[in-house]
Design a protein around this motif. Structure first.
Motif, short mmCIF file in Angstrom:
data_model
loop_
_atom_site.label_atom_id
_atom_site.label_comp_id
_atom_site.label_asym_id
_atom_site.label_seq_id
_atom_site.Cartn_x
_atom_site.Cartn_y
_atom_site.Cartn_z
N ARG A 65 37.18 -22.63 -34.90
CA ARG A 65 36.13 -21.80 -35.51
C ARG A 65 36.57 -20.33 -35.47
NH1 ARG A 65 31.60 -24.60 -33.48
NH2 ARG A 65 32.07 -23.55 -31.53
N HIS A 66 37.08 -19.92 -34.33
CA HIS A 66 37.54 -18.54 -34.17
C HIS A 66 38.68 -18.24 -35.14
CE1 HIS A 66 38.46 -14.79 -32.00
NE2 HIS A 66 39.73 -15.10 -32.22
N ARG A 67 39.61 -19.17 -35.24
CA ARG A 67 40.77 -18.95 -36.10
C ARG A 67 40.32 -18.77 -37.56
NH1 ARG A 67 43.55 -20.41 -39.63
NH2 ARG A 67 42.31 -22.31 -39.96
N ALA A 68 39.41 -19.64 -38.01
CA ALA A 68 38.94 -19.59 -39.40
C ALA A 68 38.20 -18.28 -39.67
CB ALA A 68 38.01 -20.78 -39.67
N LYS A 69 37.38 -17.84 -38.71
CA LYS A 69 36.61 -16.61 -38.86
C LYS A 69 37.55 -15.41 -38.95
CE LYS A 69 33.24 -14.15 -36.07
NZ LYS A 69 32.52 -14.20 -34.79
N MET A 70 38.54 -15.41 -38.07
CA MET A 70 39.47 -14.27 -38.02
C MET A 70 40.40 -14.26 -39.24
SD MET A 70 38.76 -12.26 -35.63
CE MET A 70 37.26 -12.42 -34.64
N GLU A 71 40.68 -15.46 -39.76
CA GLU A 71 41.50 -15.53 -40.97
C GLU A 71 40.76 -14.86 -42.13
OE1 GLU A 71 44.29 -19.07 -42.45
OE2 GLU A 71 42.18 -19.43 -42.94
N LYS A 72 39.45 -15.15 -42.26
CA LYS A 72 38.64 -14.49 -43.29
C LYS A 72 38.59 -12.99 -43.09
CE LYS A 72 35.34 -18.04 -44.46
NZ LYS A 72 34.04 -18.55 -44.06
N ARG A 73 38.35 -12.61 -41.85
CA ARG A 73 38.26 -11.19 -41.49
C ARG A 73 39.55 -10.46 -41.87
NH1 ARG A 73 36.10 -7.84 -37.21
NH2 ARG A 73 36.75 -5.76 -37.90
N LYS A 74 40.66 -11.12 -41.61
CA LYS A 74 41.96 -10.51 -41.92
C LYS A 74 42.15 -10.34 -43.43
CE LYS A 74 46.97 -11.18 -41.46
NZ LYS A 74 47.29 -9.76 -41.70
N ALA A 75 41.69 -11.34 -44.20
CA ALA A 75 41.81 -11.26 -45.66
C ALA A 75 41.00 -10.07 -46.18
CB ALA A 75 41.31 -12.56 -46.28
N VAL A 76 39.78 -9.90 -45.66
CA VAL A 76 38.93 -8.78 -46.06
C VAL A 76 39.62 -7.46 -45.71
CG1 VAL A 76 36.75 -7.58 -45.57
CG2 VAL A 76 36.77 -10.07 -45.85
N GLN A 77 40.12 -7.40 -44.48
CA GLN A 77 40.79 -6.20 -43.97
C GLN A 77 41.99 -5.83 -44.84
OE1 GLN A 77 39.51 -4.76 -41.32
NE2 GLN A 77 41.04 -3.23 -40.81
N ASP A 78 42.83 -6.84 -45.13
CA ASP A 78 44.04 -6.60 -45.92
C ASP A 78 43.68 -6.11 -47.32
OD1 ASP A 78 45.51 -7.35 -43.76
OD2 ASP A 78 46.10 -9.32 -44.52
N ALA A 79 42.63 -6.70 -47.92
CA ALA A 79 42.21 -6.30 -49.27
C ALA A 79 41.72 -4.85 -49.25
CB ALA A 79 41.11 -7.22 -49.77
N GLU A 80 40.98 -4.49 -48.21
CA GLU A 80 40.47 -3.12 -48.09
C GLU A 80 41.61 -2.12 -47.97
OE1 GLU A 80 37.65 -2.80 -44.91
OE2 GLU A 80 36.07 -3.81 -46.04
#
Lengths: 204, 204
Positions: free
Chosen positions: B11-26
């Motif tokens: 669960r943590h990995r999936a959440k952080m993967e999304k967070r990273k995608a948002v971060q990278d796009a920003e």
């Protein structure tokens, strides 16, 4: 220079005289000296930079400072290099693994947070150190990487005279209750919204 | 270490993967580099310390910094001594006369503010300097010691690449309009309310 007539000058003098009396009375009331638990939180900029500014102030008085960075990144390398100018007056520890959304590995994050917290306890116990900066500890607490009750108990029970600064968004209410000084950095306007990128000397 | 089961970890990995995608796009969206006009205001602590923390970050990258203190006092002597470690990488100017409620002399305050502003203009014009800190300029503007329109025009017209930080409570709206980054330091809890006095390394 602007034109100041005698009335302006006298009005100003009278106002400032009153202001000084209030100021002096306020200063006289305050007599306690104690090591402070300081929390810099909120969404705005300046939480970490203010903590490092405080460290600099301590160093200016010849005191020793300890720093533990709970969330690593390229972000603070500028300060770290600058603090090198103060030699062994600064003890610096950066937690191993990078941002939490970079590692994506909960077990590794928790293990790293625990190592960083052990280092923090070591610095807090060192009587030669007057200020300990626990940079982004709030993030580790927010993600439950560390036990909140245990951390707050340890911070509250710090030795006399030791100042501790905790930084990071979303500080836990229990930590705020224990703190002597809490500042909320609010973001009124941010250049990232205008498409400006992170720049050397400003963000890192 | 806490017990982490495989579900928690995933669960943590999936959440952080999304967070990273948002971060990278920003991060990818932000492409502009520019010298920023930064304002640290509000009633809380950390306005000046954050500005000096930023100066330290710049110094860590080998850049030069200028500082003008518009309101003198014993308060910032710690930083000043610490910055001495960086030699001619820091140019420091403190306005002559102490706090406004100490001098109680309007004409003298205005004259001193004008001298300090002339020094600020000189530092802003010096191409070897990358960051200028105008500490407590907001106080001089609030008391109309300087002409607001002229100061804001000069700050807005600063040379390309120059970062300027203005500190002090009650920043003028015109200055905020011109700024790229505005942070409001809010006082959530203050140790002065608990009778704690100003202490070396913390307040000065």
């Amino acid at each position: 220079m602007k034109d100041i007539d005698d009335k302006d000058a006298e009005r100003h003098r009278a106002k400032m005289e009153k202001r000084k009396a209030v100021q002096d009375a306020e200063v006289a009331e305050k007599t306690v000296e104690k090591g402070l638990l300081i929390v810099n939180t909120g969404p705005g900029k300046g939480k970490t930079t203010a903590a490092f500014g405080l460290a600099l102030r301590m160093l200016g008085h010849g005191r020793r400072v300890g720093v533990v960075q709970f969330i690593k990144g390229a972000w603070h390398s500028g300060e770290k290099d600058a603090f090198a100018a103060f030699g062994d007056k600064v003890v610096w520890h950066t937690m191993g693994e990078g941002f939490t959304w970079e590692t994506q590995d909960l077990k590794r994050d928790i293990a790293a947070a625990e190592v960083a917290w052990a280092k923090a306890r070591e610095l807090m116990a060192d009587p030669s150190i007057d200020l300990v900066v626990l940079d982004e500890l709030n993030i580790a607490l927010r993600y439950d990487y560390l036990d909140l009750d245990a951390v707050v108990a340890e911070l509250s029970g710090r030795r006399e005279g030791l100042h501790v600064v905790v930084t990071g968004r979303n500080a836990k209410p229990l930590l705020l209750d224990a703190a002597d000084l809490v500042t909320e950095m609010g973001s009124v306007k941010h250049h990232f919204s205008a498409g400006v990128k992170a720049q050397q000397g400003i963000e890192f």
